[in-house]
Design a protein around this motif. Structure first.
Motif, PDB file in Angstrom:
ATOM      1  N   PHE A 232       0.846  -1.198   0.000  1.00  0.00           N
ATOM      2  CA  PHE A 232       0.000   0.000   0.000  1.00  0.00           C
ATOM      3  C   PHE A 232       0.876   1.239   0.000  1.00  0.00           C
ATOM      4  CE2 PHE A 232       0.612  -1.162   4.423  1.00  0.00           C
ATOM      5  CZ  PHE A 232       0.740   0.024   5.118  1.00  0.00           C
ATOM      6  N   ILE A 233       0.331   2.298  -0.598  1.00  0.00           N
ATOM      7  CA  ILE A 233       1.046   3.567  -0.754  1.00  0.00           C
ATOM      8  C   ILE A 233       0.518   4.563   0.270  1.00  0.00           C
ATOM      9  CG2 ILE A 233       1.460   5.513  -2.314  1.00  0.00           C
ATOM     10  CD1 ILE A 233       1.122   3.495  -4.647  1.00  0.00           C
ATOM     11  N   VAL A 234       1.405   5.218   0.977  1.00  0.00           N
ATOM     12  CA  VAL A 234       1.041   6.227   1.972  1.00  0.00           C
ATOM     13  C   VAL A 234       1.533   7.588   1.490  1.00  0.00           C
ATOM     14  CG1 VAL A 234       1.303   6.985   4.365  1.00  0.00           C
ATOM     15  CG2 VAL A 234       1.203   4.534   3.843  1.00  0.00           C
ATOM     16  N   ILE A 235       0.631   8.581   1.485  1.00  0.00           N
ATOM     17  CA  ILE A 235       0.991   9.939   1.061  1.00  0.00           C
ATOM     18  C   ILE A 235       0.561  10.929   2.139  1.00  0.00           C
ATOM     19  CG2 ILE A 235       0.742  11.711  -0.715  1.00  0.00           C
ATOM     20  CD1 ILE A 235      -0.032   9.616  -2.707  1.00  0.00           C
ATOM     21  N   ASN A 236       1.481  11.760   2.575  1.00  0.00           N
ATOM     22  CA  ASN A 236       1.115  12.852   3.476  1.00  0.00           C
ATOM     23  C   ASN A 236       0.247  13.855   2.722  1.00  0.00           C
ATOM     24  OD1 ASN A 236       2.528  11.770   5.626  1.00  0.00           O
ATOM     25  ND2 ASN A 236       4.351  13.017   5.282  1.00  0.00           N
ATOM     26  N   GLY A 237      -0.792  14.354   3.386  1.00  0.00           N
ATOM     27  CA  GLY A 237      -1.763  15.211   2.715  1.00  0.00           C
ATOM     28  C   GLY A 237      -1.308  16.622   2.451  1.00  0.00           C
ATOM     29  N   ASP A 238      -0.108  16.995   2.888  1.00  0.00           N
ATOM     30  CA  ASP A 238       0.357  18.376   2.701  1.00  0.00           C
ATOM     31  C   ASP A 238       1.477  18.477   1.671  1.00  0.00           C
ATOM     32  OD1 ASP A 238       2.360  17.157   4.123  1.00  0.00           O
ATOM     33  OD2 ASP A 238       2.524  18.702   5.671  1.00  0.00           O
ATOM     34  N   VAL A 239       1.509  17.534   0.716  1.00  0.00           N
ATOM     35  CA  VAL A 239       2.508  17.606  -0.347  1.00  0.00           C
ATOM     36  C   VAL A 239       1.802  17.709  -1.702  1.00  0.00           C
ATOM     37  CG1 VAL A 239       4.303  16.383   0.923  1.00  0.00           C
ATOM     38  CG2 VAL A 239       2.702  15.078  -0.491  1.00  0.00           C
ATOM     39  N   SER A 240       2.507  18.275  -2.657  1.00  0.00           N
ATOM     40  CA  SER A 240       1.966  18.403  -4.009  1.00  0.00           C
ATOM     41  C   SER A 240       3.061  18.078  -5.009  1.00  0.00           C
ATOM     42  CB  SER A 240       1.444  19.825  -4.261  1.00  0.00           C
ATOM     43  OG  SER A 240       2.524  20.755  -4.244  1.00  0.00           O
ATOM     44  N   GLY A 241       2.662  17.761  -6.235  1.00  0.00           N
ATOM     45  CA  GLY A 241       3.656  17.522  -7.271  1.00  0.00           C
ATOM     46  C   GLY A 241       3.282  16.387  -8.197  1.00  0.00           C
ATOM     47  N   ASP A 242       4.270  15.950  -8.945  1.00  0.00           N
ATOM     48  CA  ASP A 242       4.115  14.876  -9.922  1.00  0.00           C
ATOM     49  C   ASP A 242       4.766  13.630  -9.332  1.00  0.00           C
ATOM     50  OD1 ASP A 242       3.761  13.346 -12.162  1.00  0.00           O
ATOM     51  OD2 ASP A 242       5.225  14.409 -13.403  1.00  0.00           O
ATOM     52  N   PHE A 243       3.969  12.805  -8.683  1.00  0.00           N
ATOM     53  CA  PHE A 243       4.506  11.660  -7.944  1.00  0.00           C
ATOM     54  C   PHE A 243       4.676  10.440  -8.864  1.00  0.00           C
ATOM     55  CE2 PHE A 243       1.579  14.014  -5.085  1.00  0.00           C
ATOM     56  CZ  PHE A 243       2.539  14.603  -4.277  1.00  0.00           C
TER      57      PHE A 243
END
Length: 411
Positions: free
Chosen positions: A117-128
């Motif tokens: 599973f992938i975890v992403i912090n909600g306060d980041v932006s960009g081209d992941f």
């Protein structure tokens, strides 16, 4: 990436709660920070779309301690756009931390037997690069030491690196040999992006950490918050270089944190530029190129279909205009976000500004802020999320933000 028909991947987005987002005021006073629109769409939706594009993505779980009444209406509204992926909000009972939250909802994450599973912090932006990152994680499963966590990293300047989690890697194996969160002195220019691919075995690791924290708490050795467990502090930092099961995947794509209102302008610019590659239909076109609005558009601009803009206006670059916005003749706007139901009257100028919902800008007004973009002359420079006031108590130069229902008239 080859996808097994029975494979299952899940996405987890960590959005925090209402006690956070104070640096995002006054914008976070009227809407939860994850729902603030950037490039025409909420920050959370951009992260959801990044996850949806991963093959075999079956479910996205949004974790946080905002009330479900604040988040669920938005998720219900957009669910039809991503019919092949289930999207749910799971509300924490308190601040559980980046690892504590996923452990608390471990049964929901493990349901369906995901391989990772992938975890992403909600306060980041960009081209992941989530597809490539997941493939990298899977390739390392064939090695003698299998990855527990693969973290996304990017390069920063030497001076700015100390404001982030700093990573030292083995250049050959890409294993993390050392990690420090916001060090007091220089460690490395490779920084943590707040995006992780995790194996299911991470839950047994978090369980042991939780048990150790409980024993320390009840023995009186520590008064640290019992429920809060962090991926960075409690897993990556102690495991790096010791077990060899923390790996790093480096990217050179655009990435930024969204901590302050000024950083929303930079994220707006990033996503508008990204639309050229991923969703060009979202970008407005100039009248020279046949746009029905008849507005002169420069560069990357998002205009909501319901907005009314006089044909004599010049909009762009890096502008987002929200729902039901009305813009009068002769207006010039660039590097700004105009939120829904606002009005900008004749011959006004808006530069590096965010205009709050239902606000009014009078005729011949000038609303101008100071640009806070990274230094283009410094390779790997990142957005500076400076505080509102400096050490001397003076206001730091920044963009101009008008809160909801603000009236600004030229006097």
């Amino acid at each position: 990436m080859e996808v097994n028909a029975n494979d299952c991947i899940k996405g987890v987005i960590l959005i925090g709660g209402p006690q956070k987002g104070t640096r995002f005021r006054p914008l976070s006073l009227d809407v939860p920070k994850p729902l603030f629109p950037v490039a025409g769409f909420p920050l959370l939706q951009h992260l959801i779309e990044a996850c949806v594009n991963v093959p075999a993505m079956k479910e996205i779980l949004v974790l946080g301690y905002f009330s479900s009444e604040e988040i669920n209406p938005f998720l219900n509204e957009i669910s039809h756009l991503y019919k092949d992926v289930k999207i749910r909000y799971l509300q924490e009972y308190t601040r559980l931390g980046t690892a504590g939250g996923i452990f608390h909802f471990r049964d929901q994450i493990k349901a369906g037997h995901p391989s990772a599973f992938i975890v992403i912090n909600g306060d980041v932006s960009g081209d992941f690069p989530l597809r490539d990152m997941l493939e990298f994680h899977r390739e390392n499963l064939n090695k003698p030491v299998k990855p527990l966590v693969t973290m996304l990293a990017t390069e920063a300047t030497r001076q700015q690196s100390v404001n982030y989690g700093c990573i030292v890697e083995n250049k050959t194996t890409h294993q993390v040999v050392h990690f420090v969160e916001k060090p007091s002195t220089f460690v490395s220019t490779l920084i943590n992006c707040g995006v992780y691919v995790c194996g299911i075995d991470i839950f047994s690791v978090i369980s042991k950490i939780r048990k150790e924290k409980q024993e320390s708490f009840y023995s009186g050795e520590t008064q640290e918050q019992l429920e809060s467990i962090m991926i960075e502090r409690d897993i990556i930092m102690p495991f790096a270089g010791k077990h060899g099961n923390i790996f790093v995947y480096q990217t050179n794509r655009v990435w930024s944190q969204v901590k302050t209102a000024a950083s929303a302008i930079y994220a707006n610019k990033q996503y508008l530029e990204l639309y050229r590659k991923t969703k060009p239909s979202r970008l407005a076109q100039s009248k020279e190129r046949g746009d029905a609005l008849g507005v002169r558009v420069i560069g990357d601009v998002y205009i909501h279909p319901s907005a009314q803009i006089d044909s004599s206006c010049v909009i762009g670059p890096n502008v987002s205009i929200g729902k039901n916005v009305v813009i009068g003749p002769g207006v010039r706007i660039h590097d700004s976000i105009i939120l829904g139901d606002s009005a900008v009257e004749d011959h006004s100028l808006l530069l590096y500004a965010i205009i709050g919902w239902s606000s009014s800008i009078g005729k011949w007004s000038r609303v101008e802020g100071t640009p806070c973009d990274p230094n283009p002359n410094k390779p790997f420079a990142k957005m500076e999320n400076v505080p509102l006031f400096n050490a001397e108590g003076r206001l730091n130069p920044s963009i101009t933000v008008l809160g909801k229902s603000t009236n600004h008239f030229n006097c």
